[in-house]
Scaffold this active site. Structure first.
Site, PDB file in Angstrom:
ATOM      1  N   THR A 229       0.819  -1.214   0.000  1.00  0.00           N
ATOM      2  CA  THR A 229       0.000   0.000   0.000  1.00  0.00           C
ATOM      3  C   THR A 229       0.855   1.268   0.000  1.00  0.00           C
ATOM      4  O   THR A 229       1.890   1.322   0.659  1.00  0.00           O
ATOM      5  CB  THR A 229      -0.893   0.014   1.260  1.00  0.00           C
ATOM      6  OG1 THR A 229      -1.647  -1.191   1.283  1.00  0.00           O
ATOM      7  CG2 THR A 229      -1.829   1.208   1.271  1.00  0.00           C
TER       8      THR A 229
ATOM      9  N   SER B 194      -6.524   0.350  -2.488  1.00  0.00           N
ATOM     10  CA  SER B 194      -7.325  -0.670  -3.171  1.00  0.00           C
ATOM     11  C   SER B 194      -6.826  -0.902  -4.602  1.00  0.00           C
ATOM     12  O   SER B 194      -6.755  -2.040  -5.058  1.00  0.00           O
ATOM     13  CB  SER B 194      -8.798  -0.259  -3.201  1.00  0.00           C
ATOM     14  OG  SER B 194      -9.276  -0.120  -1.884  1.00  0.00           O
TER      15      SER B 194
ATOM     16  N   GLY C  41       3.048  -2.746   8.291  1.00  0.00           N
ATOM     17  CA  GLY C  41       3.344  -3.412   9.558  1.00  0.00           C
ATOM     18  C   GLY C  41       4.807  -3.808   9.627  1.00  0.00           C
ATOM     19  O   GLY C  41       5.403  -4.223   8.629  1.00  0.00           O
TER      20      GLY C  41
ATOM     21  N   ARG D  76     -26.731 -11.605  34.903  1.00  0.00           N
ATOM     22  CA  ARG D  76     -27.191 -10.246  35.173  1.00  0.00           C
ATOM     23  C   ARG D  76     -28.714 -10.196  35.226  1.00  0.00           C
ATOM     24  O   ARG D  76     -29.397 -10.666  34.307  1.00  0.00           O
ATOM     25  CB  ARG D  76     -26.689  -9.333  34.051  1.00  0.00           C
ATOM     26  CG  ARG D  76     -27.144  -7.915  34.123  1.00  0.00           C
ATOM     27  CD  ARG D  76     -26.422  -7.177  35.200  1.00  0.00           C
ATOM     28  NE  ARG D  76     -26.711  -5.740  35.172  1.00  0.00           N
ATOM     29  CZ  ARG D  76     -26.275  -4.915  36.113  1.00  0.00           C
ATOM     30  NH1 ARG D  76     -25.546  -5.356  37.135  1.00  0.00           N
ATOM     31  NH2 ARG D  76     -26.560  -3.632  36.028  1.00  0.00           N
TER      32      ARG D  76
ATOM     33  N   GLY E  18     -22.905  -0.724  31.007  1.00  0.00           N
ATOM     34  CA  GLY E  18     -21.725   0.071  31.375  1.00  0.00           C
ATOM     35  C   GLY E  18     -20.514  -0.813  31.594  1.00  0.00           C
ATOM     36  O   GLY E  18     -19.387  -0.434  31.246  1.00  0.00           O
TER      37      GLY E  18
ATOM     38  N   THR F 239     -11.081  -3.365   6.459  1.00  0.00           N
ATOM     39  CA  THR F 239     -10.363  -2.585   5.439  1.00  0.00           C
ATOM     40  C   THR F 239      -9.100  -3.273   4.950  1.00  0.00           C
ATOM     41  O   THR F 239      -8.848  -3.324   3.738  1.00  0.00           O
ATOM     42  CB  THR F 239     -10.003  -1.194   6.019  1.00  0.00           C
ATOM     43  OG1 THR F 239     -11.210  -0.525   6.377  1.00  0.00           O
ATOM     44  CG2 THR F 239      -9.227  -0.362   5.019  1.00  0.00           C
TER      45      THR F 239
ATOM     46  N   GLU G 178      -6.282  -6.217   4.069  1.00  0.00           N
ATOM     47  CA  GLU G 178      -6.451  -7.437   3.261  1.00  0.00           C
ATOM     48  C   GLU G 178      -7.612  -7.261   2.273  1.00  0.00           C
ATOM     49  O   GLU G 178      -8.289  -8.224   1.924  1.00  0.00           O
ATOM     50  CB  GLU G 178      -6.664  -8.667   4.140  1.00  0.00           C
ATOM     51  CG  GLU G 178      -5.381  -9.252   4.697  1.00  0.00           C
ATOM     52  CD  GLU G 178      -4.405  -9.715   3.630  1.00  0.00           C
ATOM     53  OE1 GLU G 178      -4.832 -10.144   2.556  1.00  0.00           O
ATOM     54  OE2 GLU G 178      -3.197  -9.607   3.872  1.00  0.00           O
TER      55      GLU G 178
ATOM     56  N   ASP H 153     -10.411  -3.872   1.169  1.00  0.00           N
ATOM     57  CA  ASP H 153     -11.620  -3.203   1.669  1.00  0.00           C
ATOM     58  C   ASP H 153     -12.849  -4.039   1.280  1.00  0.00           C
ATOM     59  O   ASP H 153     -12.963  -4.504   0.137  1.00  0.00           O
ATOM     60  CB  ASP H 153     -11.686  -1.815   1.035  1.00  0.00           C
ATOM     61  CG  ASP H 153     -13.028  -1.164   1.258  1.00  0.00           C
ATOM     62  OD1 ASP H 153     -13.201  -0.557   2.314  1.00  0.00           O
ATOM     63  OD2 ASP H 153     -13.906  -1.302   0.375  1.00  0.00           O
TER      64      ASP H 153
HETATM   65  C1  LIG Z   1      -3.477  -0.963  10.678  1.00  0.00           C
HETATM   66  C2  LIG Z   1      -3.213  -1.158   9.226  1.00  0.00           C
HETATM   67  C3  LIG Z   1      -2.294  -2.092   8.814  1.00  0.00           C
HETATM   68  C4  LIG Z   1      -1.993  -2.258   7.473  1.00  0.00           C
HETATM   69  N1  LIG Z   1      -0.972  -3.096   7.106  1.00  0.00           N
HETATM   70  C5  LIG Z   1      -0.552  -3.100   5.821  1.00  0.00           C
HETATM   71  C6  LIG Z   1       0.641  -3.800   5.443  1.00  0.00           C
HETATM   72  O1  LIG Z   1       1.324  -4.398   6.293  1.00  0.00           O
HETATM   73  N2  LIG Z   1       1.014  -3.779   4.146  1.00  0.00           N
HETATM   74  C7  LIG Z   1       0.298  -3.123   3.202  1.00  0.00           C
HETATM   75  O2  LIG Z   1       0.702  -3.150   2.035  1.00  0.00           O
HETATM   76  N3  LIG Z   1      -0.827  -2.436   3.516  1.00  0.00           N
HETATM   77  C8  LIG Z   1      -1.252  -2.397   4.805  1.00  0.00           C
HETATM   78  N4  LIG Z   1      -2.379  -1.676   5.150  1.00  0.00           N
HETATM   79  C9  LIG Z   1      -3.108  -0.926   4.122  1.00  0.00           C
HETATM   80  C10 LIG Z   1      -4.477  -1.482   3.801  1.00  0.00           C
HETATM   81  O3  LIG Z   1      -4.377  -2.712   3.143  1.00  0.00           O
HETATM   82  C11 LIG Z   1      -5.222  -0.424   2.982  1.00  0.00           C
HETATM   83  O4  LIG Z   1      -5.520   0.633   3.852  1.00  0.00           O
HETATM   84  C12 LIG Z   1      -6.478  -0.967   2.326  1.00  0.00           C
HETATM   85  O5  LIG Z   1      -6.156  -1.834   1.273  1.00  0.00           O
HETATM   86  C13 LIG Z   1      -7.403   0.139   1.812  1.00  0.00           C
HETATM   87  O6  LIG Z   1      -6.727   1.023   0.998  1.00  0.00           O
HETATM   88  P1  LIG Z   1      -6.873   2.602   1.237  1.00  0.00           P
HETATM   89  O7  LIG Z   1      -6.555   2.879   2.655  1.00  0.00           O
HETATM   90  O8  LIG Z   1      -6.062   3.292   0.206  1.00  0.00           O
HETATM   91  O9  LIG Z   1      -8.414   2.900   1.011  1.00  0.00           O
HETATM   92  P2  LIG Z   1      -9.123   3.323  -0.368  1.00  0.00           P
HETATM   93  O10 LIG Z   1      -8.803   2.320  -1.417  1.00  0.00           O
HETATM   94  O11 LIG Z   1      -8.828   4.741  -0.657  1.00  0.00           O
HETATM   95  O12 LIG Z   1     -10.635   3.174   0.046  1.00  0.00           O
HETATM   96  C14 LIG Z   1     -11.347   4.197   0.750  1.00  0.00           C
HETATM   97  C15 LIG Z   1     -12.850   3.970   0.572  1.00  0.00           C
HETATM   98  O13 LIG Z   1     -13.168   4.095  -0.806  1.00  0.00           O
HETATM   99  C16 LIG Z   1     -13.956   3.012  -1.230  1.00  0.00           C
HETATM  100  N5  LIG Z   1     -13.573   2.662  -2.616  1.00  0.00           N
HETATM  101  C17 LIG Z   1     -12.334   2.426  -3.116  1.00  0.00           C
HETATM  102  N6  LIG Z   1     -12.401   2.079  -4.406  1.00  0.00           N
HETATM  103  C18 LIG Z   1     -13.704   2.069  -4.750  1.00  0.00           C
HETATM  104  C19 LIG Z   1     -14.426   1.778  -5.939  1.00  0.00           C
HETATM  105  N7  LIG Z   1     -13.816   1.376  -7.052  1.00  0.00           N
HETATM  106  N8  LIG Z   1     -15.759   1.863  -5.887  1.00  0.00           N
HETATM  107  C20 LIG Z   1     -16.413   2.230  -4.766  1.00  0.00           C
HETATM  108  N9  LIG Z   1     -15.795   2.531  -3.630  1.00  0.00           N
HETATM  109  C21 LIG Z   1     -14.462   2.444  -3.605  1.00  0.00           C
HETATM  110  C22 LIG Z   1     -13.604   1.863  -0.293  1.00  0.00           C
HETATM  111  O14 LIG Z   1     -14.717   0.982  -0.172  1.00  0.00           O
HETATM  112  C23 LIG Z   1     -13.299   2.573   1.009  1.00  0.00           C
HETATM  113  O15 LIG Z   1     -14.479   2.677   1.778  1.00  0.00           O
HETATM  114  C24 LIG Z   1      -2.696  -1.511   6.496  1.00  0.00           C
HETATM  115  C25 LIG Z   1      -3.665  -0.588   6.913  1.00  0.00           C
HETATM  116  C26 LIG Z   1      -3.895  -0.371   8.245  1.00  0.00           C
HETATM  117  C27 LIG Z   1      -4.851   0.694   8.648  1.00  0.00           C
END
Ligand SMILES: Cc1cc2nc3c(=O)[nH]c(=O)nc-3n(C[C@H](O)[C@H](O)[C@H](O)COP(=O)(O)OP(=O)(O)OC[C@H]3O[C@@H](n4cnc5c(N)ncnc54)[C@H](O)[C@@H]3O)c2cc1C
Length: 650
Positions: free
Chosen positions: A148, A154, A187, A319, A409, A430, A432, A434
């Site tokens: 990412t 995505s 990570g 409870r 509570g 989100t 692995e 979204d």
């Molecule tokens: C705690 C944490 C650990 C992570 N660890 C890793 C890691 O180790 N390695 C790694 O590579 N990544 C990692 N990630 C990244 C994670 O895989 C991404 O955040 C995730 O794939 C979503 O991508 P984004 O954040 O860019 O969201 P976006 O892709 O920008 O999505 C945002 C919103 O837009 C919507 N959306 C996107 N595209 C479309 C579409 N075509 N149509 C309609 N709606 C859409 C989605 O449904 C979502 O609600 C991690 C993230 C977090 C928060």
């Protein structure tokens, strides 16, 4: 036997908890028990999550992951020659069970062994395996999976990091072109990772060959490597035991051998080669090998829900609040119809998802162990993994919230687990993939019938593919009318099957979910076709239909989940446990229909009378299941040390 006071009415099944646990643990009982023992041994980490500061907690989680690696539980999926267990199914079962405990530990394990280790194993070749697997399986070599970027999560085909081959030195030059291309949320990046599998656009001789993966050192002897910049992502909503960070690469040079070259290679002279010509297909084939992470996260979400439900159910049989049926004693929460309605359908859905997860784990094991490995099976597995992950993780989020509220509570106190469960599992929806994006992938598989072109198709390609078929072909494929013919044979009432069949007939329940799925799919196909026929831009057509697409995918996954549950119940010999599971299966099916009753009524498959009858039946099933509730949650075998909640469960 239930441990609470309510005596089961006569004719009610008497759950054999131990036998039910055995059935649920299945072939991986031994592995799951090993993980349960380890969880109990390291139970203090749950308190550490609240008490230690950020750096100390991260170190604690790292140390624990390394200690667990020594027990063999984290390396089950790797080949035995590198210190692994050589059993993919077992590795998934171990990961699922680990979700009963602290979720930072779980996710750190996922990053290290699933993502980083999985990428080296699946995308690399022997030279990479020999160089890294033994050390990473033992936890001596910590690594990252750097896919990412801030700009793209995505849509990873559009990543901005570039790897340019330099034939003069036989090296790749890894460059972050602008802040949107920095790796983000990675990570193990902020503190512990030494190596990263970096996904970048490969450029050879001025030609872009698409996204490929490279092994890049990011720390050497604990110091950030030359040309690499790392920034800590800082505190997060949860999972604070995992050190997520951002990474920039300022023209970092790595040898030619750093390319994970299972699917493509670059010769020393700078000639690119791959057995897969189509770049789309190549990329999705690479990603497809990493599907295990999705299966793991889906299973973990389902098991996190089990922890919440175990606490809330056990609390609800202790409870008391308000006098209701007695003048001398207040009523137990679980004797209120409303409380039953809140918890029991969630228990039923958890069971349903558990059995669906069994199916996807088995498919994964068979495909990746070469037992049933063909392209169609792989595509089906990818869609199934995506769907189960989406529904499993959404279920976790919803269930944990409901259970927190069900504990009032007390549910808000950190010692009672919900604070961590909520904060830590939230992101499962989100990472692995979204969930909304994943459901679109599921729909793509359905609309194209997992055609051999599947991997070649991007979103617009999918629209064109579907609309290039005659609408009759698509309708034939999604075959509502064929379904109805089949249903007429199975159920009484002819065309009136939906009114005549018994609500507790699983053929009726399946027919309803199949009808919804197939109707929705053919509806999507028709709308795509109509839009294209009107000369609209394919992207615009898809965008307008997208909510319908996601609803169809959801309907498909719910049908598949119900089938898994029905099949499992049917496979059991007669016993009280089978009766209890049958009740849960009915409850899952009817609450699923009830939740979408507006749709069924809109489409003429549910009369008002019958809709009300379904709600009555749901209430009745809840009452039947109420005396079994504690046994049903106990059968999940969450170690008592993982429940904490001393005042809720005592
Ligand atoms: C705690 C944490 C650990 C992570 N660890 C890793 C890691 O180790 N390695 C790694 O590579 N990544 C990692 N990630 C990244 C994670 O895989 C991404 O955040 C995730 O794939 C979503 O991508 P984004 O954040 O860019 O969201 P976006 O892709 O920008 O999505 C945002 C919103 O837009 C919507 N959306 C996107 N595209 C479309 C579409 N075509 N149509 C309609 N709606 C859409 C989605 O449904 C979502 O609600 C991690 C993230 C977090 C928060």
């Amino acid at each position: 036997m239930a441990t609470d006071t309510a005596a089961p009415p006569t004719g009610q099944p008497d759950v054999d908890v131990r036998a039910l646990t055995e059935l649920l643990d299945g072939e991986y009982a031994e592995v799951r028990d090993l993980v349960r023992r380890n969880l109990a041994a390291y139970a203090s980490v749950l308190a550490d999550a609240e008490e230690l500061d950020l750096p100390a907690f991260r170190d604690r989680v790292r140390d624990l992951v390394v200690e667990m690696a020594a027990t063999g539980q984290t390396g089950m999926g790797f080949p035995e020659e590198y210190g692994g267990g050589g059993d993919i199914g077992a590795s998934i079962a171990a990961f699922e069970t680990l979700a009963y405990g602290d979720l930072s530990v779980l996710v750190k394990v996922g990053v290290q062994f699933g993502l980083f280790g999985g990428a080296i194993l699946q995308l690399g070749t022997k030279r990479h395996h020999d160089a890294y697997l033994e050390d990473l399986v033992a936890g001596r070599l910590m690594g990252c999976f750097a896919m990412t970027e801030t700009g793209h999560g995505s849509n990873v085909q559009a990543l901005g990091t570039v790897a340019t081959y330099d034939p003069a030195t036989r090296e790749f030059v890894i460059s972050t072109r602008g802040d949107a291309a920095r790796k983000d949320y990675i990570g193990n990046a902020a503190e512990h990772g030494e190596l990263a599998v970096v996904f970048a656009q490969l450029e050879v001789g001025g030609t872009s060959e698409g996204v490929h993966a490279f092994v890049v050192p990011i720390r050497i002897d604990g110091e950030v490597a030359p040309g690499v910049r790392i920034e800590d992502d800082g505190r997060k909503m949860g999972l604070n035991g995992v050190d997520n960070g951002r990474i920039w690469f300022d023209d970092v040079r790595v040898p030619r051998e750093a390319l994970l070259n299972r699917f493509a290679d670059v010769s020393p002279e700078g000639v690119y080669s791959s057995e897969i010509d189509n770049p789309h297909r190549r990329f999705f084939t690479m990603l497809g090998t990493l599907v295990q992470g999705r299966v793991c996260v889906g299973g973990a979400g389902i098991n996190a829900a089990k922890v919440a439900l175990t606490i809330a159910t056990r609390y609800a049989v202790r409870r008391r609040q308000f006098e209701a049926t007695s003048d001398t004693e207040e009523e137990l929460l679980l004797d209120y119809g409303l409380h039953q309605r809140r918890l029991l359908p969630l228990i039923a859905r958890t069971y349903a998802l558990h059995f669906a997860q069994d199916v996807v784990r088995t498919q994964l094991h068979e495909v990746f162990s070469g037992i049933t490995d063909d392209e169609h099976n792989r595509r089906e597995l990818e869609a199934r993994a995506a769907g189960t992950k989406a529904l499993g993780t959404w279920h976790a989020t919803r269930t944990i919230q409901e259970c927190r509220e069900a504990c009032g509570g007390a549910g808000y106190l950190a010692v009672n687990r919900f604070a961590a469960l909520k904060a830590d599992s939230d992101i499962f929806t989100t990472f692995e993939g979204d969930n909304h994006v994943l459901l679109q992938l599921v729909a793509k598989g359905l609309l194209t019938d997992y055609a051999s072109e599947f991997e070649d198709l991007d979103q617009l390609g999918t629209v064109r593919f579907v609309t290039s078929l005659a609408v009759e072909t698509v309708i034939e494929r999604t075959s509502v009318h064929k379904l109805l013919e089949r249903v007429r044979d199975l159920l009484p009432g002819g065309d009136q099957w939906d009114q005549e069949a018994g609500l507790l007939d699983s053929e009726y329940q399946l027919a309803m979910l199949r009808f919804r799925e197939e109707h929705m799919l053919s509806g999507v196909a028709r709308r795509l076709k109509r839009g294209m026929d009107q000369g609209m831009n394919p992207g615009e057509v898809f965008s307008r239909v997208q909510d319908h697409v996601v609803a169809a995918a959801n309907a498909h996954v719910e049908r598949v989940v119900l089938e898994a549950f029905v099949d499992r119940v049917r496979s059991l010999p007669d016993s009280d446990n089978r009766v209890a599971l049958g009740l849960l299966c009915d409850l899952f099916a009817l609450t699923t229909i009830e939740a979408d009753r507006a749709w069924f009524m809109e489409h003429g498959r549910l009369t008002v009378v019958r809709s009300k009858a379904i709600s009555r039946e749901v209430g009745s099933l809840c009452r039947k299941l109420r005396p079994l509730a504690v046994d049903l949650v106990d059968a999940w075998g969450v170690p008592p040390e993982m429940l904490r909640s001393p005042d809720l469960l005592a």
